[in-house]
Design a protein around this motif. Sequence first.
Motif, mmCIF file in Angstrom:
data_model
loop_
_atom_site.group_PDB
_atom_site.id
_atom_site.type_symbol
_atom_site.label_atom_id
_atom_site.label_comp_id
_atom_site.label_asym_id
_atom_site.label_seq_id
_atom_site.Cartn_x
_atom_site.Cartn_y
_atom_site.Cartn_z
ATOM 1 N N ALA A 227 0.686 4.661 1.817
ATOM 2 C CA ALA A 227 -0.100 5.138 2.959
ATOM 3 C C ALA A 227 0.345 6.520 3.380
ATOM 4 N N TYR B 236 0.836 -1.202 0.000
ATOM 5 C CA TYR B 236 0.000 0.000 0.000
ATOM 6 C C TYR B 236 0.864 1.243 0.000
ATOM 7 N N ARG C 2 -5.774 -2.227 7.339
ATOM 8 C CA ARG C 2 -7.116 -1.862 6.886
ATOM 9 C C ARG C 2 -7.938 -1.229 8.007
ATOM 10 N N LEU D 45 -5.145 5.041 2.670
ATOM 11 C CA LEU D 45 -4.448 4.040 1.865
ATOM 12 C C LEU D 45 -4.726 4.267 0.393
ATOM 13 N N SER D 46 -3.724 3.991 -0.444
ATOM 14 C CA SER D 46 -3.982 3.985 -1.880
ATOM 15 C C SER D 46 -3.100 2.933 -2.533
ATOM 16 N N GLU D 47 -3.332 2.731 -3.815
ATOM 17 C CA GLU D 47 -2.524 1.761 -4.572
ATOM 18 C C GLU D 47 -1.106 2.315 -4.708
ATOM 19 N N SER E 251 -6.985 2.204 8.659
ATOM 20 C CA SER E 251 -7.533 3.064 7.618
ATOM 21 C C SER E 251 -9.031 3.296 7.836
#
Lengths: 284, 237, 401
Positions: A23, A21, A244, A254-256, A247
């Motif tokens: 973050a 992730y 998770r 979180l992102s890709e 988040s």
Amino acid sequence: MAYQPVVIDPENPLGYYTGIYLAQTADERVKRKLGPDYKGGGAVTSILLYLVEHGVVDAVVVARRKKGLYGETIIAKTPEEILEATGPKWSIVPYTLGLREKLTSMDVGRVAFVGLPCQAQFLRQVKMFPLMESDFSKKIYLIISLFCMGTFAVESFLNYIKKSYHVSPDEIENISINGDELVVKHVRGEIRIPIRDALFHLQHGCLTCPDYTGLFADLSAGKALKPGFTLLITRTKLADKIVREASNTGYLKLSEPDEESLRIVIEKAREKIMRSYKYLSTVL
Amino acid sequence: MSKPAILIYDLGGCEGCPLSIMRVYPQLINIANVYTKCLGKVDLDREYDYAVVTGPICINSPEHVEELKKIRKNSRVLIAYGSCASVGGIILYARGGQEPRPEHRVYAPISRVVRVDYAIPGCPPAPQMLISLLNCIRRGKGYFLDLFRAVALNPKLSGFDLMDEVVLNGLCVGCGACVLSCPTNALQMIDNRPDLIPEKCIRCGTCTVRCPRFSQILIQRSRLLQKASSLSRISGV
Amino acid sequence: MVDNALTTMQRQVLDRIGGEAVFIVFASNGAASDAYFVSKAPVRGFEKLVRGKNPVFVVNAVMRICGICHAAHGIASTEAFEDAMGVSPPRNGRLLREAIGLINRIQSHLLHLTLLLPDIYPRDELLGFTVKTIKLYNKATELLGILGGAPTHPPYLVIGGVAKTPSDKVIVKIMDELEKFNEEFVALREDVERKALESPRIKPLLEKEYYPEMLATHLFYGDRFNINPSKIRVVRYEEYRGGNVPKEAEENTSMIALYEDRIVEVGPRARLSIYKGFDGKTLWDLQLARFMEVEIDVLQINRLLERIDPHDESSTKLLTYRPGKGLGVYEAPRGVLIHRVELDDNGRVSDYKIIVPTMFNIPHMEIGVKGLPSSIADLVPRIYDPCIPCATHVVEVDRNE
């Protein structure tokens, strides 16, 4: 068993993982603490805050910088103590006997540990293969490793700063990284040292270490290419769940991961493995 | 799938290791059929999937050497469990000459006499160790398995070796793993480097396998040893 | 021996005892007439091993003589060194040491019970009870981990006292645990005693009286002024048996200890007989004595812990290395354990002698079995709870001292 055996392999330098992730902290306290200039993501501190404030763990073991490059290991139980320990680490803070004594005598059950890859390896071994009856295996709940290209031989590096830049160890207030430079803030201003020059002062043992991301950890974290972001690698289901949850409860965004960040971390991890092969062959 | 048969056998150690194993007996019986003197008769003539041997081998006791060879022959996987069996431990200091059997002079890790698959230091290892190990052996791979295999090939491990190979060699990074791995508190951190208090070291070897540098060196060395031995087989040396 | 009786010899590798031994039993018409207890464990020679070494090393080393009564060896050794160096532990140190020793004793007695269970319980009930006993054993083990630093070979036992004082909280926690332990233990004990009455293997022990001369120095700890070590003579096994032993017994790796040239029984029954007026005469009473000891030991640990001051030191930090002679006497789980040390001019060990309880008790296993059915002969050594790792480390003690 949820844990996958570690295999160190230049073909697969990130090892086994369940997720990666990008973050960024969503916690105002962390943002305030880090200041506007900070280029890291503050994700580890945010995760620790989540763990403690939601009662997932009773305490976290983390290194706090005392002065300049020196640090100490603390067992933090409150958000304040955790916030105080935030920021990058430049030298290794050894585990000492005091840590075991405190951990065994303190009324703490689950503990999260933040350390460097070598310390993560030790903790994993304690947790999985307790060779000592007095090991605190049961207390190790989560192992977080920071990315590490090597740690400085403190005296050597400080002496270099003093000789080349006329800044004495007492004057150093903070050290941070910016691109290819180390930024050393001191009482009279700041100096910028090319990382290449500083590498000479790495500890010899770090040169034979093949682990950049912390393959033995549950969760590995390090600076992403994108300023203000942390790259998180989760290696167990537990770590994934925690990230998770942190988040979902508003501690993290979180992102890709972007491809460039990924490419660089893989490259560095492979570089460290190859470097270790080279140096190890000289000491066998 | 039927449960594997596991033999737990002490060759003349202090019995601390088999007793530590007994503490996980309630869990162990769920994953294996356990044969141990602590709970009844054992038969060394039958075959076992795993043999867990504790205690050192007395080179001057032919009966014990024969027993050990028999166990090796009859077991698929042989595990040297605990410091005495794996690296020699305290008993390396033995010098013989004591009544009533003064001829019992030399004690050694069992890998000096038979081929050992995995060697686990620890005085004694915590009970949970064996369960983890069996689970890992079943999966068959991983860094720590490589490490315990390497210990079987290179049993000269103690606090003194940690100092020689890592600390005095300049390879120590000061992580503190060894200090937290000493059962007698023989290691202390001085200026961010471990230092050995020699009179406290009982040569249990735990610190060496806990050290990230030493474990790496061990694994690498065992690979070279294996390569060398397979080369010598090919060339008939 | 009666002429026309059928004499047989049976050689049995003993299982479910601490260590490696063989019991050779001669029987006429199915009843044991003579027996030989032969230790098989190699002689590791700790007395020789520690010569020339630093006292700190020796304490850690001798604890590793035995994985069952490690703390007992540690205490006897530290006592001997303190005697030789002229130091004594502070109050806390003595209290803690005694508590650590007693937990070790409980550990040992529970372990022995685990080994004995197959003789008492029918097959279908055995596993459940074994697991139950082991779980109880694990509880005692945990307590030793807290007080002694590790459940086996506790590192906190040091010359001059105990390395670490437990905090208030820890003491309260241990007391709570002890209370729970005791409840479970009492229930277990009642069950075992009831079942033993029904067990065909135990029955002969319930009927067989054997009550030799007893020797003990203290109920809980050990007292060097209650024994005269110069009256102990340690002899080779064949010498004790007057030569003429089966070939295998000549290879015995253990020696025999005599007090004033007589055989004496040491251990739980001896302690309780001398200090508590216990008068159980049968072989099964040896086990009952062990049960009783666990119960009074739990109470004693509580009393000891109550008196500990968590803010006080538990060890004398100042050690002076100097020449001297010392004697340590401690009541190990199996009976009186004696360590004697001589230090040279640099304070290093020049001579070390250990006398372990099993050396006193071996003769009783051989005599006690006489008249019993040879089919249950192995039970007699087991009820005496020999500890072979300990028994195979001893040289002859100089008689002239």
